[in-house]
Design a protein around this motif. Structure first.
Motif, PDB file in Angstrom:
ATOM      1  N   VAL A 106       0.684  -1.114  -0.077  1.00  0.00           N
ATOM      2  CA  VAL A 106      -0.109  -0.113  -0.192  1.00  0.00           C
ATOM      3  C   VAL A 106       0.875   1.300  -0.008  1.00  0.00           C
ATOM      4  O   VAL A 106       0.668   2.265  -0.622  1.00  0.00           O
ATOM      5  CB  VAL A 106      -1.009  -0.112   1.049  1.00  0.00           C
ATOM      6  CG1 VAL A 106      -1.687   1.308   1.494  1.00  0.00           C
ATOM      7  CG2 VAL A 106      -2.093  -0.994   1.083  1.00  0.00           C
ATOM      8  N   PHE A 107       1.947   1.244   0.805  1.00  0.00           N
ATOM      9  CA  PHE A 107       2.889   2.367   0.910  1.00  0.00           C
ATOM     10  C   PHE A 107       3.563   2.702  -0.745  1.00  0.00           C
ATOM     11  O   PHE A 107       3.310   3.559  -1.096  1.00  0.00           O
ATOM     12  CB  PHE A 107       4.001   2.091   1.778  1.00  0.00           C
ATOM     13  CG  PHE A 107       5.138   3.143   1.716  1.00  0.00           C
ATOM     14  CD1 PHE A 107       5.253   4.413   2.116  1.00  0.00           C
ATOM     15  CD2 PHE A 107       6.546   2.401   1.021  1.00  0.00           C
ATOM     16  CE1 PHE A 107       6.199   5.052   1.889  1.00  0.00           C
ATOM     17  CE2 PHE A 107       7.448   3.224   1.065  1.00  0.00           C
ATOM     18  CZ  PHE A 107       7.543   4.552   1.429  1.00  0.00           C
ATOM     19  N   VAL A 108       3.953   1.467  -1.189  1.00  0.00           N
ATOM     20  CA  VAL A 108       4.634   1.618  -2.526  1.00  0.00           C
ATOM     21  C   VAL A 108       3.474   1.958  -3.479  1.00  0.00           C
ATOM     22  O   VAL A 108       3.903   2.960  -4.536  1.00  0.00           O
ATOM     23  CB  VAL A 108       5.376   0.128  -2.921  1.00  0.00           C
ATOM     24  CG1 VAL A 108       5.884   0.089  -4.313  1.00  0.00           C
ATOM     25  CG2 VAL A 108       6.307  -0.218  -1.899  1.00  0.00           C
ATOM     26  N   HIS A 109       2.492   1.486  -3.409  1.00  0.00           N
ATOM     27  CA  HIS A 109       1.255   1.974  -4.469  1.00  0.00           C
ATOM     28  C   HIS A 109       1.157   3.488  -4.244  1.00  0.00           C
ATOM     29  O   HIS A 109       0.832   3.949  -5.022  1.00  0.00           O
ATOM     30  CB  HIS A 109      -0.025   1.127  -4.088  1.00  0.00           C
ATOM     31  CG  HIS A 109      -0.980   1.293  -5.155  1.00  0.00           C
ATOM     32  ND1 HIS A 109      -0.762   0.912  -6.401  1.00  0.00           N
ATOM     33  CD2 HIS A 109      -2.091   1.888  -5.084  1.00  0.00           C
ATOM     34  CE1 HIS A 109      -1.963   1.358  -7.169  1.00  0.00           C
ATOM     35  NE2 HIS A 109      -2.638   1.853  -6.274  1.00  0.00           N
ATOM     36  N   GLY A 110       1.235   3.990  -2.961  1.00  0.00           N
ATOM     37  CA  GLY A 110       0.907   5.375  -2.857  1.00  0.00           C
ATOM     38  C   GLY A 110       1.897   6.212  -3.298  1.00  0.00           C
ATOM     39  O   GLY A 110       1.867   7.348  -4.134  1.00  0.00           O
ATOM     40  N   VAL A 111       3.249   5.713  -3.388  1.00  0.00           N
ATOM     41  CA  VAL A 111       4.285   6.303  -3.872  1.00  0.00           C
ATOM     42  C   VAL A 111       4.321   6.389  -5.613  1.00  0.00           C
ATOM     43  O   VAL A 111       4.346   7.262  -6.162  1.00  0.00           O
ATOM     44  CB  VAL A 111       5.759   5.637  -3.621  1.00  0.00           C
ATOM     45  CG1 VAL A 111       7.100   6.405  -4.218  1.00  0.00           C
ATOM     46  CG2 VAL A 111       6.079   5.936  -2.153  1.00  0.00           C
ATOM     47  N   PHE A 112       3.895   5.020  -5.984  1.00  0.00           N
ATOM     48  CA  PHE A 112       3.480   5.077  -7.351  1.00  0.00           C
ATOM     49  C   PHE A 112       2.451   6.014  -7.893  1.00  0.00           C
ATOM     50  O   PHE A 112       2.596   6.401  -9.083  1.00  0.00           O
ATOM     51  CB  PHE A 112       3.037   3.585  -7.593  1.00  0.00           C
ATOM     52  CG  PHE A 112       2.706   3.185  -9.096  1.00  0.00           C
ATOM     53  CD1 PHE A 112       3.550   3.313 -10.160  1.00  0.00           C
ATOM     54  CD2 PHE A 112       1.315   2.820  -9.263  1.00  0.00           C
ATOM     55  CE1 PHE A 112       3.470   3.002 -11.365  1.00  0.00           C
ATOM     56  CE2 PHE A 112       1.120   2.681 -10.703  1.00  0.00           C
ATOM     57  CZ  PHE A 112       2.126   2.735 -11.632  1.00  0.00           C
ATOM     58  N   GLU A 113       1.259   6.165  -7.275  1.00  0.00           N
ATOM     59  CA  GLU A 113       0.346   6.896  -7.515  1.00  0.00           C
ATOM     60  C   GLU A 113       0.729   8.468  -7.714  1.00  0.00           C
ATOM     61  O   GLU A 113       0.206   9.048  -8.533  1.00  0.00           O
ATOM     62  CB  GLU A 113      -1.032   6.896  -6.793  1.00  0.00           C
ATOM     63  CG  GLU A 113      -1.604   5.498  -6.558  1.00  0.00           C
ATOM     64  CD  GLU A 113      -2.226   5.077  -8.115  1.00  0.00           C
ATOM     65  OE1 GLU A 113      -2.793   6.134  -8.715  1.00  0.00           O
ATOM     66  OE2 GLU A 113      -2.066   4.104  -8.828  1.00  0.00           O
ATOM     67  N   ILE A 114       1.560   8.935  -6.893  1.00  0.00           N
ATOM     68  CA  ILE A 114       1.893  10.065  -6.727  1.00  0.00           C
ATOM     69  C   ILE A 114       3.065  10.628  -8.000  1.00  0.00           C
ATOM     70  O   ILE A 114       3.330  11.538  -8.143  1.00  0.00           O
ATOM     71  CB  ILE A 114       2.550  10.894  -5.587  1.00  0.00           C
ATOM     72  CG1 ILE A 114       3.624   9.932  -4.957  1.00  0.00           C
ATOM     73  CG2 ILE A 114       1.511  10.711  -4.441  1.00  0.00           C
ATOM     74  CD1 ILE A 114       4.423  11.058  -3.729  1.00  0.00           C
ATOM     75  N   PRO A 165       4.684  11.193 -11.722  1.00  0.00           N
ATOM     76  CA  PRO A 165       4.042  11.753 -12.967  1.00  0.00           C
ATOM     77  C   PRO A 165       3.624  10.515 -13.890  1.00  0.00           C
ATOM     78  O   PRO A 165       4.283   9.467 -13.850  1.00  0.00           O
ATOM     79  CB  PRO A 165       5.168  12.746 -13.308  1.00  0.00           C
ATOM     80  CG  PRO A 165       6.358  12.417 -12.876  1.00  0.00           C
ATOM     81  CD  PRO A 165       5.958  11.484 -11.350  1.00  0.00           C
ATOM     82  N   GLU A 166       2.982  10.813 -15.016  1.00  0.00           N
ATOM     83  CA  GLU A 166       2.593   9.956 -16.089  1.00  0.00           C
ATOM     84  C   GLU A 166       4.017   9.647 -16.706  1.00  0.00           C
ATOM     85  O   GLU A 166       4.916  10.448 -16.845  1.00  0.00           O
ATOM     86  CB  GLU A 166       1.538  10.853 -17.044  1.00  0.00           C
ATOM     87  CG  GLU A 166       1.195   9.859 -18.064  1.00  0.00           C
ATOM     88  CD  GLU A 166       0.173   8.696 -17.348  1.00  0.00           C
ATOM     89  OE1 GLU A 166       0.001   7.852 -17.961  1.00  0.00           O
ATOM     90  OE2 GLU A 166      -0.712   9.031 -16.434  1.00  0.00           O
ATOM     91  N   GLY A 167       3.988   8.358 -17.132  1.00  0.00           N
ATOM     92  CA  GLY A 167       5.284   8.116 -18.090  1.00  0.00           C
ATOM     93  C   GLY A 167       6.244   7.561 -16.963  1.00  0.00           C
ATOM     94  O   GLY A 167       7.267   7.152 -17.311  1.00  0.00           O
ATOM     95  N   ALA A 168       6.090   7.535 -15.609  1.00  0.00           N
ATOM     96  CA  ALA A 168       6.811   6.905 -14.813  1.00  0.00           C
ATOM     97  C   ALA A 168       7.161   5.410 -15.098  1.00  0.00           C
ATOM     98  O   ALA A 168       6.147   4.632 -15.658  1.00  0.00           O
ATOM     99  CB  ALA A 168       6.510   7.167 -13.308  1.00  0.00           C
TER     100      ALA A 168
END
Length: 99
Positions: free
Chosen positions: A61-69, A71-74
């Motif tokens: 969940v922590f990693v998913h939160g980092v992933f969600e913030i 930018p596009e194309g990351a």
């Protein structure tokens, strides 16, 4: 007779690699490569688990939160997961005086 292991006592490491001059460096290098491969496999597996939409554990969940913030194309979720794990391992290697 079974022998007990005391806290802090190191057990002998069984290795397929032959010991040679500088064998400790070879063991250290082997451990680093095993760690990197393990983290990459875990990153791929967690990415597939996330893709299946079955739910996440707290660290994911922590990693998913980092992933969600990001930018596009990351990079993808599995890559971000592996990068965060590698970052944590680097900090552990630097902080551990026994490495």
């Amino acid at each position: 007779m079974a022998s007990s292991v005391c806290a802090g006592q190191k057990l002998p490491v069984v290795s397929r690699f032959k010991a040679h001059k500088g064998g400790k460096m070879q063991e250290h290098t082997r451990r680093i490569w095993m760690t990197i491969v393990g983290v990459l496999v875990c990153g791929f597996s967690v990415g597939m688990f996330n893709f299946s939409v079955l739910g996440l554990d707290p660290f994911q969940v922590f990693v998913h939160g980092v992933f969600e913030i990001l930018p596009e194309g990351a990079p993808g979720f599995g890559t971000v997961y592996a990068a965060i794990n590698l970052l944590m391992l680097i900090v552990i290697f630097l902080a551990d005086s026994n490495c």
